[in-house]
Design an enzyme around this catalytic site. Structure first.
Site, PDB file in Angstrom:
ATOM      1  N   CYS A 213       0.846  -1.193   0.000  1.00  0.00           N
ATOM      2  CA  CYS A 213       0.000   0.000   0.000  1.00  0.00           C
ATOM      3  C   CYS A 213       0.881   1.242   0.000  1.00  0.00           C
ATOM      4  O   CYS A 213       1.843   1.316   0.766  1.00  0.00           O
ATOM      5  CB  CYS A 213      -0.891  -0.017   1.241  1.00  0.00           C
ATOM      6  SG  CYS A 213      -2.015   1.378   1.331  1.00  0.00           S
ATOM      7  N   LEU A 214       0.557   2.203  -0.844  1.00  0.00           N
ATOM      8  CA  LEU A 214       1.373   3.421  -0.932  1.00  0.00           C
ATOM      9  C   LEU A 214       1.357   4.203   0.385  1.00  0.00           C
ATOM     10  O   LEU A 214       2.276   4.966   0.657  1.00  0.00           O
ATOM     11  CB  LEU A 214       0.878   4.307  -2.085  1.00  0.00           C
ATOM     12  CG  LEU A 214       1.025   3.712  -3.488  1.00  0.00           C
ATOM     13  CD1 LEU A 214       0.416   4.633  -4.539  1.00  0.00           C
ATOM     14  CD2 LEU A 214       2.495   3.435  -3.824  1.00  0.00           C
TER      15      LEU A 214
ATOM     16  N   HIS B 182      -8.844  -3.959  -2.530  1.00  0.00           N
ATOM     17  CA  HIS B 182      -7.910  -3.188  -1.703  1.00  0.00           C
ATOM     18  C   HIS B 182      -8.309  -1.713  -1.673  1.00  0.00           C
ATOM     19  O   HIS B 182      -8.349  -1.083  -0.602  1.00  0.00           O
ATOM     20  CB  HIS B 182      -6.482  -3.361  -2.253  1.00  0.00           C
ATOM     21  CG  HIS B 182      -5.440  -2.586  -1.498  1.00  0.00           C
ATOM     22  ND1 HIS B 182      -4.480  -3.199  -0.721  1.00  0.00           N
ATOM     23  CD2 HIS B 182      -5.206  -1.252  -1.416  1.00  0.00           C
ATOM     24  CE1 HIS B 182      -3.712  -2.257  -0.185  1.00  0.00           C
ATOM     25  NE2 HIS B 182      -4.131  -1.070  -0.592  1.00  0.00           N
ATOM     26  N   GLU B 183      -8.613  -1.150  -2.850  1.00  0.00           N
ATOM     27  CA  GLU B 183      -8.982   0.276  -2.923  1.00  0.00           C
ATOM     28  C   GLU B 183     -10.359   0.520  -2.308  1.00  0.00           C
ATOM     29  O   GLU B 183     -10.586   1.546  -1.664  1.00  0.00           O
ATOM     30  CB  GLU B 183      -8.941   0.771  -4.376  1.00  0.00           C
ATOM     31  CG  GLU B 183      -7.587   0.623  -5.071  1.00  0.00           C
ATOM     32  CD  GLU B 183      -6.417   1.175  -4.270  1.00  0.00           C
ATOM     33  OE1 GLU B 183      -6.586   2.150  -3.517  1.00  0.00           O
ATOM     34  OE2 GLU B 183      -5.312   0.615  -4.389  1.00  0.00           O
TER      35      GLU B 183
ATOM     36  N   HIS C 247     -10.163   1.013   1.259  1.00  0.00           N
ATOM     37  CA  HIS C 247      -9.736   2.369   1.637  1.00  0.00           C
ATOM     38  C   HIS C 247     -10.922   3.305   1.817  1.00  0.00           C
ATOM     39  O   HIS C 247     -10.947   4.100   2.754  1.00  0.00           O
ATOM     40  CB  HIS C 247      -8.805   2.960   0.563  1.00  0.00           C
ATOM     41  CG  HIS C 247      -7.365   2.609   0.740  1.00  0.00           C
ATOM     42  ND1 HIS C 247      -6.643   2.918   1.862  1.00  0.00           N
ATOM     43  CD2 HIS C 247      -6.483   1.995  -0.085  1.00  0.00           C
ATOM     44  CE1 HIS C 247      -5.394   2.500   1.730  1.00  0.00           C
ATOM     45  NE2 HIS C 247      -5.261   1.925   0.549  1.00  0.00           N
TER      46      HIS C 247
HETATM   47 ZN    ZN Z   1      -3.604   0.950  -0.183  1.00  0.00          ZN
END
Ligand code: ZN
Length: 186
Positions: free
Chosen positions: A98-99, A140-141, A144
């Protein structure tokens, strides 16, 4: 424009994001900035909370991945007001990063098939099925915009093993190639 990425510890990463309205000001520019930021940071996906906005928006581009890994093929897509209606299939493991949580890569278990309703950048509505790595990046997004991070899906014992690393990220005690916004600097 490349935006700073909000790091683990930032409260915006823990909020359930708000739906976007048709009259939201600056949406096109924000989407462009998110593409610029995602590519600059060498990511395959980026969600609005990661650039400090608690709105239901994320972008993904899995065409950057190895062709063999993405089946049937990669997609480049903007997702506005996505709603996940179904997840199915036998759970599979895939390594995620993850960024907002640099240098941590962990295999996470998720379902391989999802059904998602969303709008694109031109406000066209879709209901679509995604599979494999495409589904994975969307999941994953999507997490968020629900205030969930992939580390929340780790087994408790494994999660405990990365606690110190997480505390360092929170305090900004890491080196990254991309500008980041840590909680201590607001
Ligand atoms: Zn992420």
């Amino acid at each position: 424009m490349i935006l700073p990425i909000y790091a683990y510890g930032q409260p915006v990463l823990r909020k359930k994001s708000m739906p976007i309205t048709l009259d939201y000001i600056g949406l096109d520019a924000l989407i462009q900035d998110m593409w610029d930021t995602m590519y600059s940071a060498k990511g395959v996906g980026l969600a609005a909370p990661q650039v400090g906005k608690d709105i239901r928006l994320f972008v993904i581009d899995t065409t950057q991945l190895d062709k063999k890994e993405v089946s049937p093929e990669g997609i480049k897509r903007v997702f506005i007001n996505a709603e996940l209606s179904d997840e199915s299939g036998d759970p599979w493991l895939y390594e995620e990063g993850c960024l907002s949580i640099p240098d941590i890569h962990v295999e996470i278990e998720r379902n391989p098939v999802i059904r998602l309703k969303y709008f694109d950048a031109e406000w066209n509505e879709f209901t679509e099925t995604f599979k494999g790595v495409n589904a994975r990046v969307i999941q994953h997004e999507y997490d968020h915009i629900e205030g969930i991070l992939f580390i929340d899906r780790m087994k408790p014992l494994k999660r405990r093993m990365i606690n110190r690393k997480l505390e360092k990220i929170k305090k900004g005690e890491i080196e990254t190639n991309h500008p980041m916004r840590f909680v201590k600097t607001g």
